[in-house]
Motif scaffolding. Structure first.
Motif, PDB file in Angstrom:
ATOM      1  N   GLU A 271      13.489 -11.034  65.763  1.00  0.00           N
ATOM      2  CA  GLU A 271      13.170 -10.608  64.404  1.00  0.00           C
ATOM      3  C   GLU A 271      12.784  -9.137  64.354  1.00  0.00           C
ATOM      4  OE1 GLU A 271       9.978 -11.841  60.958  1.00  0.00           O
ATOM      5  OE2 GLU A 271      10.604 -13.367  62.398  1.00  0.00           O
ATOM      6  N   LYS A 272      12.060  -8.681  65.404  1.00  0.00           N
ATOM      7  CA  LYS A 272      11.673  -7.284  65.507  1.00  0.00           C
ATOM      8  C   LYS A 272      11.758  -6.857  66.971  1.00  0.00           C
ATOM      9  CE  LYS A 272       8.329  -7.521  61.645  1.00  0.00           C
ATOM     10  NZ  LYS A 272       9.004  -6.658  60.653  1.00  0.00           N
ATOM     11  N   ALA A 273      11.794  -5.539  67.196  1.00  0.00           N
ATOM     12  CA  ALA A 273      11.853  -5.004  68.553  1.00  0.00           C
ATOM     13  C   ALA A 273      10.888  -3.826  68.685  1.00  0.00           C
ATOM     14  CB  ALA A 273      13.264  -4.561  68.913  1.00  0.00           C
ATOM     15  N   LEU A 274      10.034  -3.902  69.695  1.00  0.00           N
ATOM     16  CA  LEU A 274       9.115  -2.809  70.022  1.00  0.00           C
ATOM     17  C   LEU A 274       9.722  -2.005  71.157  1.00  0.00           C
ATOM     18  CD1 LEU A 274       6.443  -1.226  70.215  1.00  0.00           C
ATOM     19  CD2 LEU A 274       5.511  -3.136  71.547  1.00  0.00           C
ATOM     20  N   TYR A 275      10.002  -0.746  70.908  1.00  0.00           N
ATOM     21  CA  TYR A 275      10.576   0.149  71.917  1.00  0.00           C
ATOM     22  C   TYR A 275       9.441   0.924  72.559  1.00  0.00           C
ATOM     23  CZ  TYR A 275      13.939   3.427  74.004  1.00  0.00           C
ATOM     24  OH  TYR A 275      14.696   4.179  74.881  1.00  0.00           O
ATOM     25  N   SER A 276       9.170   0.644  73.835  1.00  0.00           N
ATOM     26  CA  SER A 276       7.996   1.202  74.511  1.00  0.00           C
ATOM     27  C   SER A 276       8.368   1.663  75.914  1.00  0.00           C
ATOM     28  CB  SER A 276       6.887   0.144  74.567  1.00  0.00           C
ATOM     29  OG  SER A 276       5.752   0.637  75.228  1.00  0.00           O
ATOM     30  N   VAL A 277       9.027   2.807  75.981  1.00  0.00           N
ATOM     31  CA  VAL A 277       9.494   3.320  77.279  1.00  0.00           C
ATOM     32  C   VAL A 277       8.722   4.571  77.700  1.00  0.00           C
ATOM     33  CG1 VAL A 277      11.789   2.328  77.024  1.00  0.00           C
ATOM     34  CG2 VAL A 277      11.354   4.651  76.202  1.00  0.00           C
ATOM     35  N   GLY A 278       7.499   4.693  77.230  1.00  0.00           N
ATOM     36  CA  GLY A 278       6.671   5.824  77.638  1.00  0.00           C
ATOM     37  C   GLY A 278       6.383   6.778  76.502  1.00  0.00           C
ATOM     38  N   ARG A 279       5.681   7.835  76.836  1.00  0.00           N
ATOM     39  CA  ARG A 279       5.297   8.830  75.858  1.00  0.00           C
ATOM     40  C   ARG A 279       5.653  10.220  76.376  1.00  0.00           C
ATOM     41  NH1 ARG A 279       2.221   6.725  71.805  1.00  0.00           N
ATOM     42  NH2 ARG A 279       1.414   8.772  71.211  1.00  0.00           N
ATOM     43  N   THR A 280       5.857  11.139  75.452  1.00  0.00           N
ATOM     44  CA  THR A 280       6.273  12.499  75.764  1.00  0.00           C
ATOM     45  C   THR A 280       5.212  13.477  75.281  1.00  0.00           C
ATOM     46  OG1 THR A 280       8.592  11.857  75.508  1.00  0.00           O
ATOM     47  CG2 THR A 280       8.096  14.218  75.429  1.00  0.00           C
ATOM     48  N   GLY A 281       4.918  14.479  76.076  1.00  0.00           N
ATOM     49  CA  GLY A 281       3.927  15.474  75.706  1.00  0.00           C
ATOM     50  C   GLY A 281       4.243  16.133  74.372  1.00  0.00           C
ATOM     51  N   ALA A 282       3.217  16.263  73.525  1.00  0.00           N
ATOM     52  CA  ALA A 282       3.404  16.839  72.183  1.00  0.00           C
ATOM     53  C   ALA A 282       3.381  18.367  72.265  1.00  0.00           C
ATOM     54  CB  ALA A 282       2.322  16.325  71.239  1.00  0.00           C
ATOM     55  N   THR A 283       4.401  18.905  72.883  1.00  0.00           N
ATOM     56  CA  THR A 283       4.453  20.354  73.117  1.00  0.00           C
ATOM     57  C   THR A 283       5.480  21.059  72.241  1.00  0.00           C
ATOM     58  OG1 THR A 283       6.031  19.976  74.927  1.00  0.00           O
ATOM     59  CG2 THR A 283       3.703  20.122  75.510  1.00  0.00           C
ATOM     60  N   GLY A 284       6.203  20.306  71.411  1.00  0.00           N
ATOM     61  CA  GLY A 284       7.313  20.870  70.661  1.00  0.00           C
ATOM     62  C   GLY A 284       6.954  22.037  69.762  1.00  0.00           C
ATOM     63  N   GLN A 285       5.771  21.985  69.123  1.00  0.00           N
ATOM     64  CA  GLN A 285       5.399  23.033  68.166  1.00  0.00           C
ATOM     65  C   GLN A 285       4.427  24.044  68.759  1.00  0.00           C
ATOM     66  OE1 GLN A 285       4.047  20.048  65.148  1.00  0.00           O
ATOM     67  NE2 GLN A 285       5.454  21.115  63.766  1.00  0.00           N
ATOM     68  N   ARG A 286       4.230  24.006  70.054  1.00  0.00           N
ATOM     69  CA  ARG A 286       3.194  24.852  70.671  1.00  0.00           C
ATOM     70  C   ARG A 286       3.707  26.193  71.159  1.00  0.00           C
ATOM     71  NH1 ARG A 286      -0.604  22.221  68.188  1.00  0.00           N
ATOM     72  NH2 ARG A 286      -0.497  19.974  68.603  1.00  0.00           N
ATOM     73  N   ASN A 287       5.030  26.375  71.222  1.00  0.00           N
ATOM     74  CA  ASN A 287       5.628  27.617  71.747  1.00  0.00           C
ATOM     75  C   ASN A 287       4.999  27.988  73.098  1.00  0.00           C
ATOM     76  OD1 ASN A 287       7.307  29.885  71.829  1.00  0.00           O
ATOM     77  ND2 ASN A 287       5.720  31.195  70.913  1.00  0.00           N
ATOM     78  N   LEU A 288       5.017  27.046  74.031  1.00  0.00           N
ATOM     79  CA  LEU A 288       4.419  27.297  75.338  1.00  0.00           C
ATOM     80  C   LEU A 288       5.046  28.503  76.031  1.00  0.00           C
ATOM     81  CD1 LEU A 288       3.995  23.687  76.800  1.00  0.00           C
ATOM     82  CD2 LEU A 288       2.356  25.066  75.527  1.00  0.00           C
ATOM     83  N   ALA A 289       6.307  28.776  75.716  1.00  0.00           N
ATOM     84  CA  ALA A 289       6.971  29.930  76.318  1.00  0.00           C
ATOM     85  C   ALA A 289       6.251  31.226  75.967  1.00  0.00           C
ATOM     86  CB  ALA A 289       8.424  29.994  75.854  1.00  0.00           C
ATOM     87  N   GLY A 290       5.569  31.234  74.826  1.00  0.00           N
ATOM     88  CA  GLY A 290       4.822  32.425  74.435  1.00  0.00           C
ATOM     89  C   GLY A 290       3.685  32.752  75.380  1.00  0.00           C
TER      90      GLY A 290
END
Length: 483
Positions: A271-290
């Motif tokens: 009826e439903k599916a939980l997709y739980s294959v881990g988590r990813t660091g929330a770095t997308g908006q941080r401009n770490l390259a800066g």
């Protein structure tokens, strides 16, 4: 650069457990501290989506479905018929709000400034702050920066997530209702926790994972016990299976269902599916390259033993640096990072950090497991105590719990403690304390534990271990030495 050219002594990105503890530690050192939080509420994922709500949901589920009393009153016993998501969320939402209030009060009491903005690097010591209301942005400088931005659920772009039929752990608290059947993709900590909770509620759960066993970092005997409990609650385990594709289909006119296609050719309908294959660091908006930083492919940031990145003065703590990604360890990392940043000596024993998995039943461990000691060639012996041997276990109705001590076969020094059963995450701290001072299992034999308590398991397990060595009491007294 002159000291007065900095706006802050310490800037912390994120208000979760790691960020909160880092900020308060900086305030205790009389530093000017700011937390920059991009969400409209404090507490990060831990308070709003992860640790606090998931554990509260678990408690609400076990309470309402009468799970803990079924040993006495039978498998059909329940406190409430027809449990709904609204029933579970009533308790969850109250606890979340309380934790947010506590977090805000603690930060205010320690004079930590709160800025509702998205922080991104404009240089190694410079941050651009874009306010969440869109009103303005500004640039600030800080002597030290701690990145505690947390993580986000990993989402495969080829999967049609809708937040209801196919969802992640971040979406659970927005489900319209409890499903009758649920497929859980990924048997990591989060997947196992939710699979076991839903199974306890009577949902028919199918747990799918490409590995050949659950939770590889957990002692194998304890992991096997969890498998047994899941199957007892009618969960189906599909190990060594990979999911190729998920789709939402109309199942014979019975409404929308999720069809999962496995690489083995099998299909699963739920009826439903939980997709739980881990988590990813929330770095997308941080401009770490800066700042000269590059995260790995899971968004994780590399740090040294002091949690400092390769850029001096920039630290990273919490889930975004990887395992163990626990609220408790994240708090400690935040504290240690700030102490190092400002030259304050601090001590910690990461090898003795306790781990907890809030599945049904609860799991907790500290120290080494049998597999690690076997691989290292360490001679060891084990001592076990079953809850059914303990009066408190009978009183609680938990007759399947297990406490396991692992100790050196020659010196009897305690090497690890592994528990599955009611109160495991509380009981573990007794073992943690003995491990921390290098104690032997003799400590448990020579200590009086309150009766009737689950803590008695330590004494029973210690006697079991001594018996396995074939040591009599007089021999133990003669050879024990300092504990």
């Amino acid at each position: 650069m002159a000291a007065d050219s900095f706006d802050y002594d310490l800037l912390v990105i994120g208000s979760g457990p790691a960020g909160q503890r880092a900020a308060i530690q900086g305030a205790k050192l009389d530093k000017k501290v700011v937390i920059v939080e991009r969400k409209t509420v404090l507490g990060g994922c831990s308070v709003n989506l992860g640790t606090i709500p998931s554990k509260t949901l678990r408690e609400a589920a076990l309470e309402l479905c009468g799970y803990r009393s079924r040993e006495f009153y039978g498998a059909s016993y329940t406190v409430k018929q027809n449990i709904t998501m609204q029933d579970l969320l009533f308790r969850t939402n109250r606890v979340i709000q309380h934790e947010i209030d506590v977090t805000r009060h603690q930060l205010m009491r320690n004079d930590v400034e709160l800025v509702p903005a998205t922080a991104s690097f404009a240089g190694p010591d410079t941050m651009r702050l874009d306010y969440v209301d869109g009103s303005t942005s500004r640039t600030v400088k800080a002597k030290k920066i701690v990145i505690a931005a947390g993580t986000e659920t990993t989402r495969d772009p080829h999967i049609p997530f809708d937040g209801n039929k196919i969802f992640t752990s971040d979406d659970i608290f927005h489900l319209d209702r409890l499903p009758r059947t649920l497929a859980v993709v990924g048997a990591g900590v989060i997947g196992c926790e939710y699979a076991s909770v839903f199974a306890a509620l009577g949902v028919r759960v199918t747990l799918i994972d490409k590995r050949d066993r659950l939770l590889p970092f957990v002692d194998e005997e304890v992991a096997d016990e969890l498998c047994h409990h899941l199957r007892e609650n009618r969960a189906t385990l599909r190990l060594r299976e990979s999911v190729n594709r998920l789709e939402i289909v109309d199942a014979n006119g019975n409404g929308a269902r999720v069809r999962l296609h496995l690489d083995s050719g099998k299909t699963i309908i739920a009826e439903k599916a939980l997709y739980s294959v881990g988590r990813t660091g929330a770095t997308g908006q941080r401009n770490l390259a800066g700042a000269g930083l590059v995260p790995d492919n899971r968004g994780r940031v590399a740090v040294d033993e002091h949690y400092q990145t390769k850029v001096p003065g920039v630290y990273a703590v919490g889930d975004m640096i990887g395992f163990p990604a626990l609220a408790s360890t994240s708090m400690e990392q935040g504290r240690l990072a700030v102490c190092h940043a400002f030259g304050v000596k601090a001590r910690s024993s990461p090898e003795h950090f306790p781990y907890g998995i809030y599945a049904v039943p609860e799991i907790s461990m500290v120290g080494k497991n049998e597999e690690e000691l076997t691989e290292a060639g360490v001679p060891y012996e084990v001592g076990k105590a079953r809850y059914k041997e303990i009066a408190r276990g009978q009183i609680l109705g938990d007759v399947t719990g297990l406490l396991k001590l692992i100790f050196h076969a020659e010196t009897r020094k305690l090497l690890g403690v592994h528990i599955i059963g009611e109160g495991a995450a509380e009981l573990i701290h007794i073992g943690q304390a003995v491990l921390s001072f290098g104690g032997k299992i003799d400590y448990f034999i020579d200590t009086v534990f309150k009766y009737p308590t689950l803590a008695e398991c330590y004494k029973v397990a210690a006697f079991d271990g001594i018996n396995r060595l074939g040591i009599f009491e007089e021999e133990r007294t003669d050879t024990a030495g300092p504990m």
